[in-house]
Design an enzyme around this catalytic site. Structure first.
Site, PDB file in Angstrom:
ATOM      1  N   HIS A 148      50.019  34.046  49.271  1.00 27.76           N
ATOM      2  CA  HIS A 148      49.003  34.665  50.127  1.00 27.76           C
ATOM      3  C   HIS A 148      48.306  35.847  49.451  1.00 27.76           C
ATOM      4  O   HIS A 148      47.269  36.300  49.915  1.00 27.76           O
ATOM      5  CB  HIS A 148      49.601  35.079  51.480  1.00 27.76           C
ATOM      6  CG  HIS A 148      50.506  36.269  51.446  1.00 27.76           C
ATOM      7  ND1 HIS A 148      51.871  36.167  51.506  1.00 27.76           N
ATOM      8  CD2 HIS A 148      50.254  37.595  51.384  1.00 27.76           C
ATOM      9  CE1 HIS A 148      52.417  37.361  51.491  1.00 27.76           C
ATOM     10  NE2 HIS A 148      51.449  38.255  51.414  1.00 27.76           N
ATOM     11  N   ASP A 179      55.126  30.080  49.710  1.00 29.73           N
ATOM     12  CA  ASP A 179      54.432  31.360  49.535  1.00 29.73           C
ATOM     13  C   ASP A 179      54.703  31.963  48.148  1.00 29.73           C
ATOM     14  O   ASP A 179      54.996  33.161  48.016  1.00 29.73           O
ATOM     15  CB  ASP A 179      54.844  32.349  50.628  1.00 29.73           C
ATOM     16  CG  ASP A 179      53.806  33.452  50.825  1.00 29.73           C
ATOM     17  OD1 ASP A 179      52.804  33.467  50.089  1.00 29.73           O
ATOM     18  OD2 ASP A 179      54.009  34.308  51.711  1.00 29.73           O
ATOM     19  N   SER A 257      53.862  42.732  48.903  1.00 34.35           N
ATOM     20  CA  SER A 257      53.966  41.286  48.749  1.00 34.35           C
ATOM     21  C   SER A 257      53.937  40.868  47.284  1.00 34.35           C
ATOM     22  O   SER A 257      53.041  41.248  46.541  1.00 34.35           O
ATOM     23  CB  SER A 257      52.830  40.596  49.491  1.00 34.35           C
ATOM     24  OG  SER A 257      53.000  40.677  50.868  1.00 34.35           O
TER      25      SER A 257
END
Length: 582
Positions: A148, A179, A257
């Site tokens: 993402h 992911d 992230s």
């Protein structure tokens, strides 16, 4: 218990309620983070003494002074406690220093420019946006980050710690279900002084990990300490897939992230999401999932996906149902309630078979298998860790008799795709009717509460229906671009197209071919609820070009359909020439 390939309505309802925040990339305009006090305060040590023989001696007066013997004992206890605290602090400081040292030459900051398509207006994109995330170097001059972080990217830059220079990066492989993504950088200058991190094992409960990355609130690298709280399958919000994840109590904020969670001198996982509304509840992707992703890329040169058996099961925790299905007291397992028609299991297993074991590992009545000492996990994890086209030995109980079958496992695509990152949506326009395949991203255009605001019929089909044939799609009329040719048909929007001139529609490509190659005077489309759309074909074809011009739409079909139509025309022309030569 539900396998990855089939999701329950309740599960997706939790997603629509945004219980988990998936997109932890930092926006270009960083909001200011307010300082907060620690929720944990140091406990105050209290000593309680009792003397049974004299317990009533001092009831109405102040306590008598503590004797010298008690003072010596307290002093010794305090010394031991301070020594223990000192050794723990020293060990914690050493672990922190080790994590920082590893991170300095391996953790990078990622800058992404991305553009997402509009599913309501599939011929155009939404506004460009900028975001930031983290990543880290692994062997082979590759960088691991979250999918993402670079989803729908148009431009990616990477900056290493302590350097003002940003280097252009290329996305080599990306897996939206897990992911994860792999980046590569050609610049030799970037790789000078960079060290790769090694992947470790799944940490034990209560073990400490250090999350390293570039969260919002600053530009420099950040290190946060956390403790492993649980290890279990968790909903990966970005890819709407259920895979193993590790919950930690470290703060994972936007920008973290893709950064590593370090335990000792190895990577224990990749930070990727947190629990909205929860206090310091973050999730990291464990190393088995990371290794499965990397091994698939190395072996095939691209992302291969995660396998599914294609069955939906229910637990057998009730004694009555176990007795009815002739399970002995030693038997445990789960009951098959639904089978995907495209799976290999559909040819072998039957509804109401009881799955007793997977690859020789007994399955509990709750659908779990042993993971480690006193830990269990759903047997979906064992299925998802298989390589595509690998077989598994499945023991089932059928009508009171045990059977063993070898079943080939592979990734299975749902009838309605749950995501469509890094690709443009398909569409076809004829007579002002915009035809698109039904996807969950299309339903998400109805807003965060899409489950309750989108058309109920479409939502139910997206969540419940299974494909009956390969490459099957549900084609719908997304909207009607008004014109004289379609006046009165505007209420037919959001209905599924089932047939074109009596021929059942398989997918959007098939519908496009049926309409483009129509040689009848009239065009008739059978829709949901017995509705019918009927047009004079030539009049509708002439009106299409005028409608496109009026709405400033460059093409009546998406680029993928246009290429297929051109290829089909070329093949027909070649066949015609071949016939003429003969």
């Amino acid at each position: 218990m539900l396998l990855r390939s089939i999701r329950t309505v309740e599960h997706l309802r939790r997603i629509s309620a945004s219980s988990v925040s998936a997109y932890l990339t930092s926006p270009s305009l960083v909001t200011r983070a307010l300082p907060t006090e620690s929720a944990l305060s140091s406990p105050i040590s209290r000593f309680y003494y009792s003397n049974p023989r004299n317990e009533n001696r001092h009831t109405t007066t102040a306590s008598s002074p503590v004797s010298s013997r008690w003072r010596i004992s307290i002093r010794h206890m305090s010394r031991r406690r301070n020594a223990a605290k000192g050794s723990a602090a020293t060990a914690g400081s050493a672990a922190y220093s080790s994590a920082v040292d590893l991170a300095m030459d391996s953790v990078v900051k990622i800058f992404t420019v991305s553009t997402s398509p509009s599913y309501f207006l599939p011929w155009q994109n939404k506004s460009q946006r900028e975001s930031m995330g983290s990543g880290f170097v692994i062997s082979g001059r590759r960088i691991i980050t979250n999918a993402h972080v670079v989803a729908d990217h148009s431009f990616v830059l990477v900056r290493k710690h302590g350097s003002p220079i940003k280097h252009r990066a290329k996305v080599e492989a990306i897996g939206h279900e897990c992911d994860l993504a792999v980046l590569v950088i050609d610049s030799e200058v970037f790789w000078e002084g960079m060290n790769s991190l090694e992947l470790g094992d799944i940490p034990l409960l209560r073990e400490e990990v250090f999350v390293v990355g570039y969260p919002q609130g600053g530009d420099n690298i950040s290190v946060t300490k956390g403790v492993v709280s649980r290890v279990e399958p968790t909903q990966y919000v970005h890819g709407a897939t259920q895979l193993m994840a590790i919950q930690i109590d470290a703060a994972i904020n936007p920008g973290n992230s893709g950064g590593p969670a370090i335990m000792g001198n190895k990577v224990a996982g990749v930070a990727f999401q947190n629990l909205a509304g929860g206090e310091n509840i973050g999730y990291i992707i464990p190393t088995p999932v990371i290794k499965h992703f990397i091994n698939g890329v190395e072996e095939s040169g691209k992302y291969t996906g995660f396998c599914s058996m294609g069955v939906s099961c229910q637990p057998m925790e009730n004694a009555q149902i176990r007795s009815i299905y002739q399970m002995s007291s030693e038997m445990t397992g789960v009951l098959i309630s639904k089978i995907n028609p495209l799976s290999d299991a559909h040819k072998i297993l039957k509804k109401e078979d009881v799955i007793l074991a997977f690859d020789g590992v007994p399955i509990g009545n709750d659908g779990t298998v042993p993971l480690r000492k006193k830990e269990r996990i759903t047997f979906d994890h064992m299925v998802s860790m298989k390589k595509p086209n690998e077989t598994a030995l499945v023991k089932v109980l059928r009508e009171g008799k045990e059977h063993e079958f070898c079943i080939t496992l592979r990734p299975l695509q749902p009838l309605v795709p749950v995501h469509q990152f890094d690709q443009l949506p398909s569409y076809y326009i004829f007579a002002g009717f915009v035809f698109v395949p039904l996807t969950q991203p299309y339903l998400h255009e109805y807003g965060e509460d899409w489950y309750n605001t989108c058309p109920r019929r479409l939502c139910e089909r997206a969540l419940r229906d299974l494909p009956e044939k390969s490459n099957q799609q549900l084609v719908i009329i997304s909207q009607v671009l008004m014109d004289d040719i379609n006046t009165g048909f505007e209420r037919l929007a959001e209905l599924q197209v089932k047939k074109v001139n009596g021929v059942e529609v398989d997918n959007l490509r098939h519908l496009c071919q049926l309409i483009e190659n129509c040689d009848a005077e009239n065009l008739k489309l059978d829709l949901d609820d017995g509705r019918v759309l009927a047009l004079k074909y030539q009049d509708a074809r002439l009106a299409t070009s005028l409608i496109l011009k009026r709405h400033r739409i460059a093409s009546a079909m998406s680029s993928d359909l246009l290429i297929e139509q051109n290829n089909l025309a070329t093949e027909l022309a070649a066949a015609s020439c071949s016939t003429a030569v003969v």
